[in-house]
Scaffold this motif. Structure first.
Motif, PDB file in Angstrom:
ATOM      1  N   GLU A 432       0.826  -1.198   0.000  1.00  0.00           N
ATOM      2  CA  GLU A 432       0.000   0.000   0.000  1.00  0.00           C
ATOM      3  C   GLU A 432       0.868   1.259   0.000  1.00  0.00           C
ATOM      4  OE1 GLU A 432      -2.665  -0.204   3.283  1.00  0.00           O
ATOM      5  OE2 GLU A 432      -4.050  -1.527   2.251  1.00  0.00           O
ATOM      6  N   PRO A 433       0.469   2.290  -0.780  1.00  0.00           N
ATOM      7  CA  PRO A 433      -0.784   2.380  -1.547  1.00  0.00           C
ATOM      8  C   PRO A 433      -0.744   1.699  -2.906  1.00  0.00           C
ATOM      9  CG  PRO A 433       0.430   4.404  -1.787  1.00  0.00           C
ATOM     10  CD  PRO A 433       1.238   3.540  -0.854  1.00  0.00           C
ATOM     11  N   ASP A 434       0.440   1.204  -3.314  1.00  0.00           N
ATOM     12  CA  ASP A 434       0.526   0.523  -4.605  1.00  0.00           C
ATOM     13  C   ASP A 434      -0.051  -0.892  -4.489  1.00  0.00           C
ATOM     14  OD1 ASP A 434       1.860   2.725  -5.623  1.00  0.00           O
ATOM     15  OD2 ASP A 434       3.813   1.953  -5.020  1.00  0.00           O
ATOM     16  N   PRO A 435      -0.865  -1.323  -5.443  1.00  0.00           N
ATOM     17  CA  PRO A 435      -1.394  -2.698  -5.382  1.00  0.00           C
ATOM     18  C   PRO A 435      -0.302  -3.711  -5.684  1.00  0.00           C
ATOM     19  CG  PRO A 435      -2.055  -1.640  -7.426  1.00  0.00           C
ATOM     20  CD  PRO A 435      -1.372  -0.580  -6.598  1.00  0.00           C
ATOM     21  N   LEU A 436      -0.433  -4.883  -5.118  1.00  0.00           N
ATOM     22  CA  LEU A 436       0.529  -5.960  -5.346  1.00  0.00           C
ATOM     23  C   LEU A 436       0.060  -6.765  -6.552  1.00  0.00           C
ATOM     24  CD1 LEU A 436       1.198  -7.226  -1.719  1.00  0.00           C
ATOM     25  CD2 LEU A 436       2.571  -5.660  -3.086  1.00  0.00           C
ATOM     26  N   VAL A 437       0.754  -6.610  -7.666  1.00  0.00           N
ATOM     27  CA  VAL A 437       0.398  -7.306  -8.901  1.00  0.00           C
ATOM     28  C   VAL A 437       1.140  -8.637  -8.940  1.00  0.00           C
ATOM     29  CG1 VAL A 437       0.391  -7.200 -11.412  1.00  0.00           C
ATOM     30  CG2 VAL A 437       0.029  -5.111 -10.081  1.00  0.00           C
ATOM     31  N   LEU A 438       0.396  -9.728  -9.039  1.00  0.00           N
ATOM     32  CA  LEU A 438       0.988 -11.065  -9.082  1.00  0.00           C
ATOM     33  C   LEU A 438       1.036 -11.632 -10.496  1.00  0.00           C
ATOM     34  CD1 LEU A 438      -0.702 -12.682  -5.948  1.00  0.00           C
ATOM     35  CD2 LEU A 438       1.453 -11.429  -6.100  1.00  0.00           C
ATOM     36  N   ALA A 439       0.250 -11.115 -11.395  1.00  0.00           N
ATOM     37  CA  ALA A 439       0.254 -11.568 -12.790  1.00  0.00           C
ATOM     38  C   ALA A 439      -0.178 -10.404 -13.673  1.00  0.00           C
ATOM     39  CB  ALA A 439      -0.670 -12.766 -12.994  1.00  0.00           C
ATOM     40  N   ALA A 440       0.412 -10.319 -14.864  1.00  0.00           N
ATOM     41  CA  ALA A 440       0.116  -9.209 -15.775  1.00  0.00           C
ATOM     42  C   ALA A 440       0.195  -9.699 -17.209  1.00  0.00           C
ATOM     43  CB  ALA A 440       1.086  -8.054 -15.554  1.00  0.00           C
ATOM     44  N   SER A 441      -0.473  -8.964 -18.095  1.00  0.00           N
ATOM     45  CA  SER A 441      -0.473  -9.291 -19.518  1.00  0.00           C
ATOM     46  C   SER A 441       0.044  -8.109 -20.320  1.00  0.00           C
ATOM     47  CB  SER A 441      -1.886  -9.655 -19.991  1.00  0.00           C
ATOM     48  OG  SER A 441      -2.748  -8.531 -19.904  1.00  0.00           O
ATOM     49  N   VAL A 442       0.627  -8.426 -21.464  1.00  0.00           N
ATOM     50  CA  VAL A 442       1.108  -7.418 -22.419  1.00  0.00           C
ATOM     51  C   VAL A 442       0.557  -7.801 -23.787  1.00  0.00           C
ATOM     52  CG1 VAL A 442       3.100  -6.294 -23.464  1.00  0.00           C
ATOM     53  CG2 VAL A 442       3.224  -7.083 -21.090  1.00  0.00           C
ATOM     54  N   GLU A 443      -0.052  -6.830 -24.459  1.00  0.00           N
ATOM     55  CA  GLU A 443      -0.584  -7.067 -25.805  1.00  0.00           C
ATOM     56  C   GLU A 443       0.052  -6.090 -26.771  1.00  0.00           C
ATOM     57  OE1 GLU A 443      -4.834  -7.875 -28.090  1.00  0.00           O
ATOM     58  OE2 GLU A 443      -4.811  -6.818 -26.172  1.00  0.00           O
ATOM     59  N   ARG A 444       0.519  -6.616 -27.875  1.00  0.00           N
ATOM     60  CA  ARG A 444       1.192  -5.801 -28.888  1.00  0.00           C
ATOM     61  C   ARG A 444       0.396  -5.876 -30.188  1.00  0.00           C
ATOM     62  NH1 ARG A 444       4.874  -6.994 -32.896  1.00  0.00           N
ATOM     63  NH2 ARG A 444       6.274  -5.306 -33.501  1.00  0.00           N
ATOM     64  N   GLY A 445      -0.086  -4.713 -30.634  1.00  0.00           N
ATOM     65  CA  GLY A 445      -0.849  -4.677 -31.884  1.00  0.00           C
ATOM     66  C   GLY A 445      -2.291  -5.071 -31.722  1.00  0.00           C
ATOM     67  N   GLY A 446      -2.845  -4.902 -30.523  1.00  0.00           N
ATOM     68  CA  GLY A 446      -4.241  -5.236 -30.300  1.00  0.00           C
ATOM     69  C   GLY A 446      -5.169  -4.206 -30.918  1.00  0.00           C
ATOM     70  N   GLN A 447      -6.388  -4.610 -31.173  1.00  0.00           N
ATOM     71  CA  GLN A 447      -7.392  -3.749 -31.774  1.00  0.00           C
ATOM     72  C   GLN A 447      -8.419  -3.362 -30.723  1.00  0.00           C
ATOM     73  OE1 GLN A 447      -7.317  -2.589 -34.831  1.00  0.00           O
ATOM     74  NE2 GLN A 447      -5.604  -3.808 -35.581  1.00  0.00           N
ATOM     75  N   GLN A 448      -8.716  -2.083 -30.611  1.00  0.00           N
ATOM     76  CA  GLN A 448      -9.739  -1.635 -29.680  1.00  0.00           C
ATOM     77  C   GLN A 448     -11.137  -2.050 -30.118  1.00  0.00           C
ATOM     78  OE1 GLN A 448      -9.060  -0.258 -26.791  1.00  0.00           O
ATOM     79  NE2 GLN A 448      -6.859  -0.279 -27.192  1.00  0.00           N
ATOM     80  N   ASP A 449     -11.355  -2.096 -31.423  1.00  0.00           N
ATOM     81  CA  ASP A 449     -12.654  -2.491 -31.951  1.00  0.00           C
ATOM     82  C   ASP A 449     -12.730  -4.018 -31.971  1.00  0.00           C
ATOM     83  OD1 ASP A 449     -15.038  -2.859 -33.249  1.00  0.00           O
ATOM     84  OD2 ASP A 449     -14.628  -1.423 -34.848  1.00  0.00           O
ATOM     85  N   GLN A 450     -13.637  -4.599 -31.164  1.00  0.00           N
ATOM     86  CA  GLN A 450     -13.749  -6.043 -31.071  1.00  0.00           C
ATOM     87  C   GLN A 450     -14.224  -6.680 -32.375  1.00  0.00           C
ATOM     88  OE1 GLN A 450     -12.687  -7.736 -28.477  1.00  0.00           O
ATOM     89  NE2 GLN A 450     -12.103  -5.852 -27.434  1.00  0.00           N
ATOM     90  N   ARG A 451     -14.801  -5.906 -33.283  1.00  0.00           N
ATOM     91  CA  ARG A 451     -15.266  -6.477 -34.540  1.00  0.00           C
ATOM     92  C   ARG A 451     -14.115  -6.805 -35.474  1.00  0.00           C
ATOM     93  NH1 ARG A 451     -19.246  -1.687 -36.063  1.00  0.00           N
ATOM     94  NH2 ARG A 451     -17.337  -0.603 -35.393  1.00  0.00           N
ATOM     95  N   LEU A 452     -12.927  -6.242 -35.222  1.00  0.00           N
ATOM     96  CA  LEU A 452     -11.757  -6.532 -36.036  1.00  0.00           C
ATOM     97  C   LEU A 452     -11.058  -7.755 -35.458  1.00  0.00           C
ATOM     98  CD1 LEU A 452     -10.414  -2.889 -36.520  1.00  0.00           C
ATOM     99  CD2 LEU A 452     -11.924  -4.194 -38.008  1.00  0.00           C
ATOM    100  N   SER A 453     -10.768  -8.729 -36.307  1.00  0.00           N
ATOM    101  CA  SER A 453     -10.243 -10.010 -35.836  1.00  0.00           C
ATOM    102  C   SER A 453      -8.760 -10.180 -36.111  1.00  0.00           C
ATOM    103  CB  SER A 453     -11.021 -11.157 -36.486  1.00  0.00           C
ATOM    104  OG  SER A 453     -10.909 -11.089 -37.896  1.00  0.00           O
ATOM    105  N   ALA A 454      -7.988  -9.100 -36.175  1.00  0.00           N
ATOM    106  CA  ALA A 454      -6.555  -9.214 -36.418  1.00  0.00           C
ATOM    107  C   ALA A 454      -5.873  -9.787 -35.190  1.00  0.00           C
ATOM    108  CB  ALA A 454      -5.974  -7.837 -36.760  1.00  0.00           C
ATOM    109  N   ALA A 455      -5.059 -10.836 -35.363  1.00  0.00           N
ATOM    110  CA  ALA A 455      -4.363 -11.465 -34.245  1.00  0.00           C
ATOM    111  C   ALA A 455      -3.262 -10.546 -33.742  1.00  0.00           C
ATOM    112  CB  ALA A 455      -3.777 -12.803 -34.692  1.00  0.00           C
ATOM    113  N   SER A 456      -3.068 -10.533 -32.428  1.00  0.00           N
ATOM    114  CA  SER A 456      -2.042  -9.693 -31.815  1.00  0.00           C
ATOM    115  C   SER A 456      -1.055 -10.576 -31.066  1.00  0.00           C
ATOM    116  CB  SER A 456      -2.691  -8.690 -30.846  1.00  0.00           C
ATOM    117  OG  SER A 456      -3.425  -9.369 -29.840  1.00  0.00           O
TER     118      SER A 456
END
Length: 546
Positions: A432-456
């Motif tokens: 505290e005050p920082d949360p303890l992060v035990l797992a995290a993800s990183v996405e490269r080239g993701g699309q904000q629009d879910q209708r687009l199906s480009a793999a990231s």
């Protein structure tokens, strides 16, 4: 003079009959319209606490996007508890995918002729209960494609092999007039149902029908299954549990089982001496790395991950291992492992002790963990925290999105001196005050629009190496941890439709009654209640007679 009696009017029987006939016809038409509308437009409510009889949104969305016809045959004895569970599930599939999913049932003991017919149709030897999922592949456009298309038979998971030394024989060419290849998967019943056999009666405690069936449907509708490689060159000693039959169960076996249920292939891979990552690799997994990667291996992994579209990386980090090169690679993409241990100190009558098992919660805003809901998970053994660079200029320039997945409870902290017998929280520790992060993800080239199906390209780092280590006593992995790692693997393979399709657990409820209480319940149900109903009926009959 008395009035003459009125002449009675004749009964118009024809008019009455016509009127009755028209009313009857109108009533029948109205009944037909109501039945038609209720059949075509109806609504069902699942009133169970955990919505046991409702398909997940992921399965519904995938089934509505299917093309062609997929056949599902349930091989179970008619009237059995397993057949009832599967029938209810397949009814939901038919409603969601009609007419793209065709359902059939087979009883091995009662229908031997149909069994032979289905064995010939699916090229299977049907000897056990389970689910058959099959789809006829589209006919090839030319003879070259026809020779390249070989029928795929379902294969059971076998021991992992090293891809560097693996060889394969070319498939025999199919005749020019051969029918289109059929892709078939078989899901055995022992993978679908888990029973508790410790009590006086066998009780169903887990039902994995939806996730396994959806995975099989995905498998028969895709051209080739993805390949997941487990990196073994720097792997530490994997804790093993030994089953009564002598079978050794390790985290690698658990991952193998997990990937097989998602219709993915798992192979082992040693990076020493390799020039590059195999071209068919969809994801690389490192479980409990005990030794650091070499600089050449890090460059090879980084080049593959940044150049290949849709590449996935999963690291289950060992807090006790010194991994500066791997830590530097993760830090370049916004996830920096910290040299600490997540713990809290408990004061007991025997003194103070360190609590290293960490209760944690999933991030509801991440696509990986949102479907897991408010389920709590416990990280066993030792865990380390991850520092996230969510607003770094480098991340924005590389179109990288860093997201926390699992957060520890606030009463725990990241201790930088875990060797102390009674550590205390101080400014050098994380918490505290920082949360303890035990797992995290990183996405490269993701699309904000879910209708687009480009793999990231995607990466997940977990500050705990024991999540999928089997427990020595139960010979099982924590089900919530299993679902989390399974969802992580689905996300890394760009298979969002499988994320969140968790197993359906069936809690048991015991009502313990003393012999005296049991006698009272029987007397109430078999004596008092029927007597009350009979008395009420006699009172109504007496009132009507009067």
């Amino acid at each position: 003079m008395p009035a003459s009696p009125a002449t009675p009017r004749p009964i118009r029987r024809t008019s009455i009959a016509t009127n009755v006939a028209l009313q009857t016809l109108a009533g029948l038409m109205l009944l037909g319209v109501v039945n038609y509308l209720s059949f075509r437009h109806f609504r069902r409510w699942d009133l169970t606490r955990d919505r046991q009889f409702t398909l997940s949104p992921q399965s519904q969305n995938f089934l509505q996007s299917l093309r062609g016809r997929t056949e599902v045959v349930a091989v179970f004895p008619k009237g059995s508890d397993e057949e009832k569970e599967i029938r209810a599930l397949l009814e939901e599939y038919k409603r969601a995918a009609r007419p793209r999913v065709v359902v059939d049932f087979l009883d091995l003991n009662r229908e031997p002729s149909r069994r032979l017919e289905l064995e010939k149709k699916f090229a299977l030897n049907i000897t056990q209960h389970g689910l058959i999922v099959s789809k006829q592949a589209a006919p090839p456009k030319d003879r070259t494609a026809a020779n390249a298309a070989a029928p795929t038979a379902p294969t059971a998971p076998t021991a992992p092999t090293n891809a560097a030394n693996a060889t394969s024989l070319p498939a025999p060419a199919a005749p020019a007039d051969a029918p289109p290849a059929r892709r078939t998967r078989f899901v055995p019943a022992e993978q679908i149902f888990t029973y508790d056999t410790d009590g006086p009666q066998r009780r169903l405690i887990e039902f994995r029908g939806e996730d396994l069936l959806t995975s099989a449907v995905i498998g028969v509708n895709q051209k080739s299954p993805p390949v997941v490689y487990v990196l073994t060159g720097n792997i530490g000693n994997l804790p093993a549990a030994r089953a009564p039959g002598g079978q050794t169960i390790t985290a690698e076996n658990v991952l193998w089982d997990m990937a097989a249920k998602q219709d993915a292939h798992v192979r082992t891979l040693g990076l020493t001496g390799l020039a590059e990552i195999p071209a068919d690799a969809a994801a690389l997994v490192s479980i409990r790395p005990g030794l650091d990667f070499t600089q050449r291996e890090i460059e090879m992994i980084e080049q593959w991950w940044t150049a290949r579209r849709g590449a996935g990386l999963l690291f289950l980090l060992d807090p006790e291992a010194d991994l500066p090169r791997l830590g530097g690679f993760l830090a370049r993409y916004g996830v920096r492992p910290r040299p600490d241990r997540v713990l809290k100190v408990l004061t007991t009558a025997q003194g103070t002790r360190k609590e290293l098992e960490v209760p944690a919660a999933f991030n509801p805003l991440s696509p990986v963990t949102a479907p897991l809901g408010g389920t709590a998970v416990t990280f066993p053994e030792q865990s380390q925290t991850l520092r996230l660079e969510e607003d770094s200029r480098v991340l924005r320039a590389g179109a990288l999105e860093v997201t926390p997945l699992v957060l520890a409870r606030p009463d725990y902290w990241g201790e930088t001196r875990p060797e102390d017998p009674a550590p205390r929280r101080d400014p050098a520790d994380t918490g505290e005050p920082d949360p303890l992060v035990l797992a995290a993800s990183v996405e490269r080239g993701g699309q904000q629009d879910q209708r687009l199906s480009a793999a990231s390209s995607r990466l997940i780092a977990v500050g705990n190496a024991a999540l999928i280590d089997p427990d020595r006593e139960t010979l099982r992995v924590n089900p919530v941890a299993y679902d989390f790692v399974s969802s992580s693997l689905s996300w890394l393979l760009n298979r969002e439709e499988l994320i969140g399709i968790a197993s359906r657990r069936r809690p048991g409820y015991n009502l313990d009654l003393a012999p005296g209480h049991t006698a009272k319940v029987l007397g109430l149900c078999l004596g008092l209640l029927p007597a009350a109903v009979l008395t009420l009926l006699l009172a109504v009959w007496s009132a009507r007679r009067a």
